[in-house]
Design an enzyme around this catalytic site. Structure first.
Site, PDB file in Angstrom:
ATOM      1  N   VAL A 108      41.873  34.803  40.278  1.00 50.01           N
ATOM      2  CA  VAL A 108      40.631  35.522  40.052  1.00 50.01           C
ATOM      3  C   VAL A 108      40.675  36.762  40.933  1.00 50.01           C
ATOM      4  O   VAL A 108      40.983  36.682  42.124  1.00 50.01           O
ATOM      5  CB  VAL A 108      39.406  34.662  40.415  1.00 50.01           C
ATOM      6  CG1 VAL A 108      38.119  35.456  40.221  1.00 50.01           C
ATOM      7  CG2 VAL A 108      39.384  33.384  39.585  1.00 50.01           C
ATOM      8  N   CYS A 109      40.425  37.929  40.342  1.00 46.20           N
ATOM      9  CA  CYS A 109      40.322  39.180  41.093  1.00 46.20           C
ATOM     10  C   CYS A 109      41.606  39.442  41.899  1.00 46.20           C
ATOM     11  O   CYS A 109      42.708  39.372  41.365  1.00 46.20           O
ATOM     12  CB  CYS A 109      39.080  39.131  41.969  1.00 46.20           C
ATOM     13  SG  CYS A 109      38.562  40.716  42.672  1.00 46.20           S
ATOM     14  N   THR A 110      41.477  39.712  43.190  1.00 49.62           N
ATOM     15  CA  THR A 110      42.633  40.070  44.020  1.00 49.62           C
ATOM     16  C   THR A 110      43.490  38.876  44.397  1.00 49.62           C
ATOM     17  O   THR A 110      44.484  39.032  45.114  1.00 49.62           O
ATOM     18  CB  THR A 110      42.173  40.790  45.296  1.00 49.62           C
ATOM     19  OG1 THR A 110      41.208  39.981  45.968  1.00 49.62           O
ATOM     20  CG2 THR A 110      41.568  42.145  44.969  1.00 49.62           C
TER      21      THR A 110
END
Length: 323
Positions: A108-110
């Site tokens: 998720v995300c970074t």
């Protein structure tokens, strides 16, 4: 049997990267027969409390040592410091041994940076937060980083864009497991859209970086911004720069990694975004003021660059003072 989902957390984790997907899976679990939904577990290097970037304290369910088993899905949550952080060798080793054994693994995300450090992005299509996508591509050049995707699937690898995009990813996984109707029911319960219109570029700042005004490229940029309504063939841009057409084309690609045409279109889209956010002017007038030949041409440019239409962009981002 319930599908076990391991969500990997770490100090400085973005809380929404954790609780967003968890709430989606929890809603889905409540809507299916007992034992056919999900069992979500937080996994970390130890059982010590983990403090998120917003100060929230999260309690891991399992340490890496205790999580030595197969999971249905393994996701690594992101965090604001991950793009600059060095590799966590213990986490990388756990992902290489157990993450890849899951039916699905990803981030998720970074959290994508953690996957990159573990060597799991090479040759794969991935995405991350729009702000960090260029850095991800530079750090892991063998990955194919899609800057505008809300979430991406490449075989068993799943990745999402920034922060709340983890909810979109989780909804997509629920749809894959239990059908679109259940995913839609979860989205309604959480008061989110089941599938967003457009990509994450519509949330990013303006598309067109500016350079030194004393250079040929800088002179062209300044002129384009001040003369948006005028036609802008490469020949005219070369005259403004005082160089040949071939030279100005090379300079734009070398300095900005875009062609002159792409730059001009980006400036026009940027200006249109400002007008759509700050006024209720007719789309035809916005298109004219920004140098588009017609509203249809502007619509095609928005769809190509932002994945949405001017009308939908205005509905999403118009200032409350205008509405």
């Amino acid at each position: 049997m319930a599908k076990e989902i391991a969500l990997v957390i770490h100090n400085g984790v973005q809380a929404l990267d954790v609780v967003g997907p968890l709430d989606v899976f929890a809603e889905a679990d409540a809507m299916v027969p007992i034992g056919q939904g999900y069992r979500c577990l937080l996994v970390a290097s130890s059982l010590d409390p983990v403090r998120g970037s917003n100060g929230m304290v999260l309690m891991p369910d399992l340490s890496f040592a205790q999580a030595s088993r197969d999971f249905h899905t393994v996701l690594v949550a992101g965090g604001p410091t991950l793009p600059e952080a060095s590799a966590d060798e213990a986490l990388s080793a756990w992902l290489r041994r157990w993450g890849v054994r899951a039916k699905r693994h990803g981030s998720v995300c970074t959290g994508a940076f953690v996957l990159g450090h573990a060597g799991l992005l090479d040759g794969r299509v991935v995405t991350t937060h729009w702000q960090n996508a260029p850095r991800l591509a530079a750090m892991f050049p063998h990955a194919r980083v899609e800057h505008d995707r809300i979430h991406a699937r490449d075989g068993a690898l799943v990745t999402s864009a920034g922060v709340t995009a983890g909810i979109d990813l989780a909804l997509a996984l629920v749809a894959e497991d239990h059908g679109q109707a259940l995913a839609l029911a979860c989205a309604k319960r959480l008061v989110v859209v089941a599938q967003r219109q457009g990509g994450q570029s519509q949330f990013s700042p303006l598309l067109t970086p500016l350079t030194d005004p004393e250079t040929p490229v800088g002179r062209v940029q300044a002129w384009v911004i001040d003369h948006l309504r005028e036609p802008m063939p490469v020949r005219r841009l070369a005259e403004i720069a005082g160089v040949s057409e071939r030279s100005i084309a090379r300079a734009f690609v070398s300095e900005l990694d875009v062609t002159p045409h792409e730059f001009v279109e980006g400036v026009r889209i940027d200006q249109a975004r400002k007008l759509l956010e700050a006024s209720d002017r007719a789309l035809k007038a916005v298109a004219y003021d920004c140098g588009f030949a017609s509203p249809e041409q502007m619509r095609a440019a928005f769809q190509r660059r932002l994945g949405t239409s001017p009308g939908r962009y205005r509905d999403s981002f118009r200032s409350s003072q205008v509405a």
